[in-house]
Design an enzyme around this catalytic site. Structure first.
Site, mmCIF file in Angstrom:
data_model
loop_
_atom_site.group_PDB
_atom_site.id
_atom_site.type_symbol
_atom_site.label_atom_id
_atom_site.label_comp_id
_atom_site.label_asym_id
_atom_site.label_seq_id
_atom_site.Cartn_x
_atom_site.Cartn_y
_atom_site.Cartn_z
ATOM 1 N N ASN A 265 -0.671 64.110 71.078
ATOM 2 C CA ASN A 265 0.254 64.662 70.068
ATOM 3 C C ASN A 265 0.696 63.994 68.720
ATOM 4 O OD1 ASN A 265 1.382 63.455 72.509
ATOM 5 N ND2 ASN A 265 3.287 63.530 71.452
ATOM 6 N N GLY B 266 4.483 76.962 75.225
ATOM 7 C CA GLY B 266 4.458 78.164 74.567
ATOM 8 C C GLY B 266 4.716 77.977 73.179
ATOM 9 N N CYS C 96 13.605 56.195 67.551
ATOM 10 C CA CYS C 96 15.041 55.558 67.334
ATOM 11 C C CYS C 96 15.652 55.167 68.627
ATOM 12 C CB CYS C 96 15.960 56.138 66.416
ATOM 13 S SG CYS C 96 17.290 54.988 65.786
#
Ligand code: PLP
Length: 394
Positions: free
Chosen positions: A156, A205, A330
């Site tokens: 990703n 999805g 963070c």
């Protein structure tokens, strides 16, 4: 696109989530009004909805090259990843070893870390400086007591695509179960599970233009699986809970659209990505690409801008209506570079200044130029503000 304040929005954060396709939204609407029955009910009203679920299941199966009986609806990619691992382990109580990689999504990584604390031995495969896995390391790591190997199809953050069939063959030779997190791969690269060594596969999805709240776990026929969520007999006893019909129907349409637009992902979307990347790398000094330039998703570009904070770039891009992502998380007040870039050994000064741009079919080429025109002065300004950087760059 514009937001409520009519500011122009350039959305290039599609690996985080995607816009809902109008066709998907339209397909969902009847289930929020007249089509509300429970598909498990005996009456005809419920029976019709059960058939709608079957139709959606068939559409998902076509996209994945699977049988519809192998498709199990879940709530999201994270649930599918968890279910794949936790649903496999009880079937192999004698096997106490797992293999995954250092660059997985937290939906797999944290499960591995949790299982380690629960007495399992977990091998986390490393990557090289371009984020590539070494199939030989998998071959060396697999053991008689390896219950499951979980490897993502595409990353990703950097977009790398992994050689899933080659890795799958190694897993099969080692007599282990093979789970693939395909959340980022679905709709971008062709998948044919009929001819594959994959036993379990996760899909989400909202990465392919449905709203958030629907996922799929593919379970190859014959794979040993203990339900992770227990209750009623929905999904053939593999995932209990009254079916989320609006979202299931929406996902069916999203899968049809994914098939239809797959070529466009690899042509028009890719050429926008390439144009953006080429301009940034040639026009902004000390910018470098993270990941494997050759085997990469067509929509993803992860670029480091040395000596500046990714968060600062993002905030300034945001002011220009540009939505992207940084490779830092963070946590507890300190900015930690992404675990993926760390696993690749990307230098600290680069890892902190990384930005991920991820496009979709809803982007336009002129938006890429808009991004570059805003990014150039932002990077220059931030570097001016960091003492000493200008002289290093000279
Ligand atoms: N796996 C990968 C590779 C992802 O990118 C994501 C989401 O970003 C997930 C799993 C989790 O999916 P979801 O957001 O549907 O839980």
């Amino acid at each position: 696109m514009t937001d409520k304040t009519s500011q122009k929005i350039i959305y290039v954060d599609n690996n985080a989530t995607t816009a809902i396709a109008p066709e998907v939204r339209d397909a969902m609407m009847p289930y929020f009004s007249e089509k509300y029955a429970n598909p498990s009910s005996m009456h005809t009203f419920g029976g019709r909805l059960a058939r709608d679920i079957d139709a959606a299941r068939e559409k998902v199966a076509i996209l994945l090259g699977a049988n519809s009986s192998e498709i199990v609806f879940t709530s999201c990619g994270t649930e599918s990843d968890n279910a794949a691992i936790f649903g496999t382990l009880p079937s192999y109580p004698e096997k106490k070893h797992l293999i995954t990689t250092r660059i997985e999504h937290p939906a797999v990584l944290t499960v591995g870390e949790y299982l380690q604390r629960r007495g399992y031995e977990v091998t986390f495969l490393g990557v090289d400086s371009k984020g590539r896995l070494d199939p030989d390391e998998l071959r060396r790591s697999i053991r008689k007591d390896t219950a499951i190997v979980s490897i993502m199809w595409a990353n990703n953050e950097i977009g790398n695509i992994y050689p899933i069939e080659e890795l799958g063959q190694i897993v099969k030779d080692g007599d282990s179960v093979f789970h693939v997190d395909a959340v980022q791969a679905v709709g971008k690269i062709p998948i044919n599970l009929h001819k594959s060594s994959i036993d379990l596969l996760s899909l989400s999805g909202h990465k392919i233009h449905t709203p958030k709240g629907i996922g799929v776990l593919y379970i190859k026929r014959g794979t040993r699986f203990r339900p992770y969520i227990m209750g009623g007999h929905q999904e053939r006893g593999r995932r209990a809970g009254t079916e989320n019909i609006p979202y299931i129907a929406g996902l069916g349409v999203a899968c049809e659209l994914a098939m239809k637009y797959m070529d466009e992902e690899n042509t028009r979307v890719k050429s926008m990505r390439d144009h953006l990347e080429k301009r940034i790398l040639s026009e902004i000094p000390s910018a470098s690409l993270n990941g494997d330039p050759e085997h990469r998703l067509p929509n993803t570009s992860n670029i480091s801008f040395e000596f500046i904070e990714g968060e600062a770039i993002l905030l300034m891009l945001d002011r220009a209506g540009i939505c992207a992502s940084s490779g830092s998380a963070c946590t507890s007040g300190s900015l930690e570079p992404s675990h993926v870039l760390r696993a690749m050994g990307v230098q600290f000064t680069k890892a902190h200044g990384s930005i991920r741009f991820s496009m979709s079919r809803y982007n336009q080429m002129d938006e890429m130029d808009y991004i570059v025109e805003h990014l150039k002065p932002i990077v220059a300004r931030l570097r001016e503000m960091s003492p000493g950087v200008e002289s290093i760059l000279k």
